[in-house]
Design a protein around this motif. Structure first.
Motif, PDB file in Angstrom:
ATOM      1  N   SER A 251     -17.643 -16.621  92.791  1.00  0.00           N
ATOM      2  CA  SER A 251     -17.635 -18.088  92.785  1.00  0.00           C
ATOM      3  C   SER A 251     -18.985 -18.695  92.433  1.00  0.00           C
ATOM      4  O   SER A 251     -19.074 -19.902  92.190  1.00  0.00           O
ATOM      5  CB  SER A 251     -17.175 -18.612  94.149  1.00  0.00           C
TER       6      SER A 251
ATOM      7  N   ASP B 145     -10.824 -14.456  79.791  1.00  0.00           N
ATOM      8  CA  ASP B 145     -10.799 -15.810  80.351  1.00  0.00           C
ATOM      9  C   ASP B 145     -12.198 -16.340  80.627  1.00  0.00           C
ATOM     10  O   ASP B 145     -12.386 -17.560  80.775  1.00  0.00           O
ATOM     11  CB  ASP B 145      -9.990 -15.825  81.649  1.00  0.00           C
ATOM     12  N   MET B 146     -13.188 -15.454  80.703  1.00  0.00           N
ATOM     13  CA  MET B 146     -14.553 -15.861  81.036  1.00  0.00           C
ATOM     14  C   MET B 146     -15.440 -16.005  79.805  1.00  0.00           C
ATOM     15  O   MET B 146     -16.248 -16.940  79.720  1.00  0.00           O
ATOM     16  CB  MET B 146     -15.181 -14.851  82.001  1.00  0.00           C
TER      17      MET B 146
ATOM     18  N   TYR C  20     -20.719 -17.815  89.808  1.00  0.00           N
ATOM     19  CA  TYR C  20     -20.953 -17.490  88.395  1.00  0.00           C
ATOM     20  C   TYR C  20     -21.649 -18.623  87.637  1.00  0.00           C
ATOM     21  O   TYR C  20     -22.705 -18.419  87.026  1.00  0.00           O
ATOM     22  CB  TYR C  20     -19.624 -17.142  87.730  1.00  0.00           C
ATOM     23  N   THR C  21     -21.102 -19.825  87.677  1.00  0.00           N
ATOM     24  CA  THR C  21     -21.693 -20.914  86.900  1.00  0.00           C
ATOM     25  C   THR C  21     -23.078 -21.293  87.430  1.00  0.00           C
ATOM     26  O   THR C  21     -23.977 -21.592  86.646  1.00  0.00           O
ATOM     27  CB  THR C  21     -20.785 -22.148  86.895  1.00  0.00           C
TER      28      THR C  21
ATOM     29  N   ALA D  78     -16.595 -20.979  81.301  1.00  0.00           N
ATOM     30  CA  ALA D  78     -16.857 -21.750  82.520  1.00  0.00           C
ATOM     31  C   ALA D  78     -17.956 -22.790  82.347  1.00  0.00           C
ATOM     32  O   ALA D  78     -17.932 -23.836  82.993  1.00  0.00           O
ATOM     33  CB  ALA D  78     -17.204 -20.804  83.663  1.00  0.00           C
ATOM     34  N   THR D  79     -18.921 -22.515  81.493  1.00  0.00           N
ATOM     35  CA  THR D  79     -20.049 -23.429  81.324  1.00  0.00           C
ATOM     36  C   THR D  79     -19.973 -24.241  80.034  1.00  0.00           C
ATOM     37  O   THR D  79     -20.692 -25.244  79.890  1.00  0.00           O
ATOM     38  CB  THR D  79     -21.373 -22.650  81.318  1.00  0.00           C
TER      39      THR D  79
ATOM     40  N   ARG E 185     -12.156  -9.454  80.702  1.00  0.00           N
ATOM     41  CA  ARG E 185     -12.243 -10.844  81.163  1.00  0.00           C
ATOM     42  C   ARG E 185     -12.305 -11.829  79.997  1.00  0.00           C
ATOM     43  O   ARG E 185     -13.259 -12.604  79.864  1.00  0.00           O
ATOM     44  CB  ARG E 185     -13.456 -11.021  82.072  1.00  0.00           C
TER      45      ARG E 185
END
Length: 302
Positions: free
Chosen positions: A35, A83-84, A37-38, A96-97, A81
């Protein structure tokens, strides 16, 4: 509100052992996301912008290994991954960023790009005169060591300040590194208790004196458990090793309501050699930490 339980508690058995403690893991688990990560990637971007020479370095001749590391990381992320991190031609998109990176912009330092995609710090170790030498690193979250002091140096010099390492672990580490084959991934955990939650800590070993601001009453909010999830993977073309370091910081208060873990930590610290406790700078808050853990180790039924 009680913090979430720490994911990793390598101290919970109540022993301190200066051992490799390495186990094989599935290659799909090489890179770990959580959680934070960002937030971790944002801190990496800040450090790379404000302190670039302190958090990235590479020796002459390391470019092939850097490129191979980036290629391996992108292949792994695309497979495990997507999705990342998304790949589109020569563009790398961090979902995510929203960050987008052009590979050509990092042609001279591909390990820099690799480090911007994951929470792990990435260090490249190459065989050299019967041991391994640090040839490049994206190191934004050091645990009280400076990249400039270690870059280009062999293992025995890198670990010279660590009590007992060169006497007990230097040869086993070299032998273990030699045995790692392409496709294999290994993991170990390293831990400490610190009075600073900052991810970027290039200095701070060997602190002494007493920090009177930290007491047995407030230590849960003033101290932090810092665990490094360390991984090892071979680059088959260059024969270098990727040493990954994912830093996980939890407040000591995350052990509230977990008396067995608190008891294990207290016993592990007691079992720790005095020179190791000094090296880890636990002296300034040792009594406060022990007092807090004594209370936390008492279960409601006791």
């Amino acid at each position: 509100m009680t913090p979430d339980a720490p994911r990793y508690t390598p101290y919970d058995k109540g022993r301190f052992q200066l051992t490799l403690g390495i186990r094989a893991i599935d290659p799909a688990e090489w890179i770990e996301f959580d959680s934070h990560y960002t937030a971790h990637l944002a801190e990496k971007r800040r450090l790379l912008a404000e302190r670039p020479t302190e958090v990235f370095g590479a020796t002459d001749g390391s470019l092939p290994a850097q490129t191979e590391c980036l290629d391996m990381l992108l292949e792994s992320l695309e497979r495990t991954r997507p999705d990342m991190v998304e790949l589109g031609g020569r563009t790398v998109h961090v979902v995510a960023t929203g960050d987008r990176y052009e590979r050509e912009a990092f042609a001279a330092r591909p390990l820099d790009l690799a480090g911007r995609l994951v929470q792990e710090d990435l260090c490249l170790m190459a065989p050299h005169d019967g041991t391994y030498r640090l040839i490049a690193a994206s190191l934004c979250f050091p645990s009280r060591w400076r990249l400039a002091d270690k870059l280009g140096r062999p293992m025995v010099e890198i670990h010279q300040p660590v009590p007992g390492f060169n006497d007990k672990l230097a040869r086993p580490v070299d032998r273990f590194f030699d045995r790692i084959e392409a496709g294999q991934v290994y993991m170990r955990l390293n831990w400490s208790v610190m009075d600073d939650p900052a991810l970027f800590q290039p200095t701070g070993h060997g602190q002494s004196g007493i920090n009177n601001a930290i007491t047995a009453a407030n230590a849960g909010d003033m101290l932090w458990l810092r665990v490094e999830r360390q991984t090892f993977r071979r680059l088959p073309k260059s024969n270098a090793l990727v040493f990954g370091i994912k830093t996980i910081v939890d407040p000591l208060s995350s052990l509230v309501g977990r008396p067995e873990v608190a008891r294990g930590l207290n016993e592990a610290i007691t079992d720790m050699p005095a020179d190791t406790r000094r090296y880890k700078s636990m002296a300034p808050f040792a009594d406060a930490l022990a007092g807090w853990l004594d209370r936390a180790a008492v279960s409601p039924s006791d």
